[in-house]
Scaffold this active site. Structure first.
Site, mmCIF file in Angstrom:
data_model
loop_
_atom_site.group_PDB
_atom_site.id
_atom_site.type_symbol
_atom_site.label_atom_id
_atom_site.label_comp_id
_atom_site.label_asym_id
_atom_site.label_seq_id
_atom_site.Cartn_x
_atom_site.Cartn_y
_atom_site.Cartn_z
ATOM 1 N N ASN A 9 -63.884 51.726 8.007
ATOM 2 C CA ASN A 9 -63.216 52.002 6.733
ATOM 3 C C ASN A 9 -61.959 51.146 6.709
ATOM 4 O OD1 ASN A 9 -61.837 52.981 4.558
ATOM 5 N ND2 ASN A 9 -61.522 55.043 5.373
ATOM 6 N N TRP A 10 -62.020 50.085 5.935
ATOM 7 C CA TRP A 10 -60.900 49.131 5.940
ATOM 8 C C TRP A 10 -59.718 49.602 5.092
ATOM 9 C CZ3 TRP A 10 -63.502 43.601 5.435
ATOM 10 C CH2 TRP A 10 -64.398 43.440 6.505
ATOM 11 N N LYS A 11 -59.909 50.692 4.367
ATOM 12 C CA LYS A 11 -58.841 51.250 3.521
ATOM 13 C C LYS A 11 -58.269 50.155 2.614
ATOM 14 C CE LYS A 11 -58.243 54.809 6.967
ATOM 15 N NZ LYS A 11 -57.401 55.786 7.638
ATOM 16 N N HIS A 95 -62.590 61.233 1.431
ATOM 17 C CA HIS A 95 -61.708 60.899 2.550
ATOM 18 C C HIS A 95 -60.414 61.713 2.426
ATOM 19 C CE1 HIS A 95 -59.108 58.721 5.284
ATOM 20 N NE2 HIS A 95 -60.203 58.294 5.862
ATOM 21 N N GLU A 97 -57.449 60.922 2.766
ATOM 22 C CA GLU A 97 -56.381 60.252 2.012
ATOM 23 C C GLU A 97 -56.596 60.421 0.512
ATOM 24 O OE1 GLU A 97 -56.850 56.575 4.094
ATOM 25 O OE2 GLU A 97 -56.047 57.533 5.888
ATOM 26 N N GLU A 167 -63.180 64.131 10.315
ATOM 27 C CA GLU A 167 -61.936 63.404 10.550
ATOM 28 C C GLU A 167 -60.764 64.382 10.515
ATOM 29 O OE1 GLU A 167 -62.512 58.976 9.581
ATOM 30 O OE2 GLU A 167 -61.785 59.942 7.766
ATOM 31 N N GLY A 173 -54.853 57.617 12.112
ATOM 32 C CA GLY A 173 -53.761 56.640 12.108
ATOM 33 C C GLY A 173 -52.566 57.067 12.946
ATOM 34 N N SER A 213 -58.406 57.731 15.005
ATOM 35 C CA SER A 213 -57.940 56.982 16.182
ATOM 36 C C SER A 213 -59.056 56.708 17.193
ATOM 37 C CB SER A 213 -56.752 57.681 16.855
ATOM 38 O OG SER A 213 -55.676 57.798 15.941
ATOM 39 N N GLY A 234 -60.928 53.437 11.350
ATOM 40 C CA GLY A 234 -59.908 52.877 10.471
ATOM 41 C C GLY A 234 -59.276 51.651 11.101
ATOM 42 N N GLY A 235 -58.104 51.838 11.704
ATOM 43 C CA GLY A 235 -57.323 50.730 12.253
ATOM 44 C C GLY A 235 -58.118 49.768 13.124
HETATM 45 P P1 13P Z 1 -57.910 55.508 12.141
HETATM 46 O O1 13P Z 1 -59.081 55.049 12.959
HETATM 47 O O2 13P Z 1 -56.960 54.414 11.780
HETATM 48 O O3 13P Z 1 -57.239 56.706 12.766
HETATM 49 O O4 13P Z 1 -58.505 56.011 10.728
HETATM 50 C C1 13P Z 1 -59.587 56.869 10.715
HETATM 51 C C2 13P Z 1 -60.079 56.995 9.317
HETATM 52 O O5 13P Z 1 -59.409 57.541 8.463
HETATM 53 C C3 13P Z 1 -61.387 56.408 8.992
HETATM 54 O O6 13P Z 1 -61.816 56.823 7.742
#
Ligand code: 13P
Length: 251
Positions: A9-11, A95, A97, A167, A173, A213, A234-235
């Site tokens: 997920n590149w956000k 998600h 967020e 999640e 993050g 993470s 994510g990251g």
């Molecule tokens: P991180 O891997 O950066 O913690 O993010 C997880 C995430 O929200 C994937 O959708």
């Protein structure tokens, strides 16, 4: 045996050109992987640039959100058909967020899940508790609400077509990963909820990803747990070598 699925997920990261460059780097690193579903979910604006770079590869395309209506006066939104015709096969829905910053509710997410399935997209339905909810002993209540609310009104067959991503919000993050045992406990709980809303056969086939993470150092141990069927990253998905290492940990 469930086929593992690792999705990035590149956000809100990467321009179209940067996104195409990232998949260009990623392609050779995962080209020998045949027993894991590998998915990248760039921002909407990069989908058209990434899609041609994925043709003939083992990497599939996903989006990060969509609207439930087919078309109309919904400024700033995109439909399932728009995603599908760009080459998307997956769409991340609900998600944390989006729940937190854009106030998406379970009932809106449910409409999106239904619209995605109707269009032939695979929804990746995200569920998970905040730190406050966990400390309050509310983890199971919240996760159950997210799962049952998101999948409300689906037939058992439709439930079987969804991917769930657990999640925990406190792990996203933050560098704080749920321990493999903490994650496994919630994954097993989710599978039990899926059993209640479909049946045991279907519930056993649904892939449940862990997200929060996840990185090369902890991926293998997390995915070694019986109900953890992959990751939503994510990251670590923003670097080709880290994401590829997580994919390899799923092999
Ligand atoms: P991180 O891997 O950066 O913690 O993010 C997880 C995430 O929200 C994937 O959708």
């Amino acid at each position: 045996m469930r086929r593992r699925i690792v999705a990035g997920n590149w956000k809100m990261n990467k321009t179209a050109a940067e996104a195409a460059a990232l998949v260009g780097e990623l392609r050779p690193l995962v080209s020998d992987v045949s027993n894991v579903d590998v998915v990248v979910c760039p921002p909407f604006t990069a989908l058209a640039a990434v899609a041609p770079a994925l043709v003939g590869t083992n990497i599939e395309l996903g989006a990060q959100n969509m609207h439930w209506e087919k078309s109309g006066a919904y400024t700033g939104e995109v439909s399932a058909e728009m995603l599908l015709t760009l080459g998307c096969r997956y769409v991340i829905l609900g998600h944390s967020e989006r729940r937190q910053y854009f106030h998406e509710t379970n009932s809106e997410i449910n409409k999106k899940v239904k619209a995605a399935l109707a269009a032939g997209l695979t929804p990746i339905l995200c569920v998970g508790e905040t730190l406050e909810e966990r400390e309050d002993g509310q983890t199971e209540t919240i996760v159950k609400e997210h799962v049952t609310g998101g999948l409300l009104g689906l037939s058992p067959d439709q439930v079987g077509k969804v991917v769930i991503a657990y999640e925990p919000v406190w792990a996203i993050g933050t560098g704080k990963t749920a321990t493999p045992d903490q994650a496994q406990a919630v994954h097993a709980f989710i599978r039990n909820v899926l059993k209640q809303i479909s049946n045991s056969t279907i519930a056993e086939t649904v892939r449940i990803q862990y997200g929060g993470s996840m990185k090369p150092e902890n991926a293998k141990e997390l995915m070694g747990k019986p109900d953890i069927d992959g990751g939503l990253i994510g990251g670590a998905a923003l670097k080709a070598d880290s994401f590829a290492a997580i994919v390899k940990a799923a092999v």
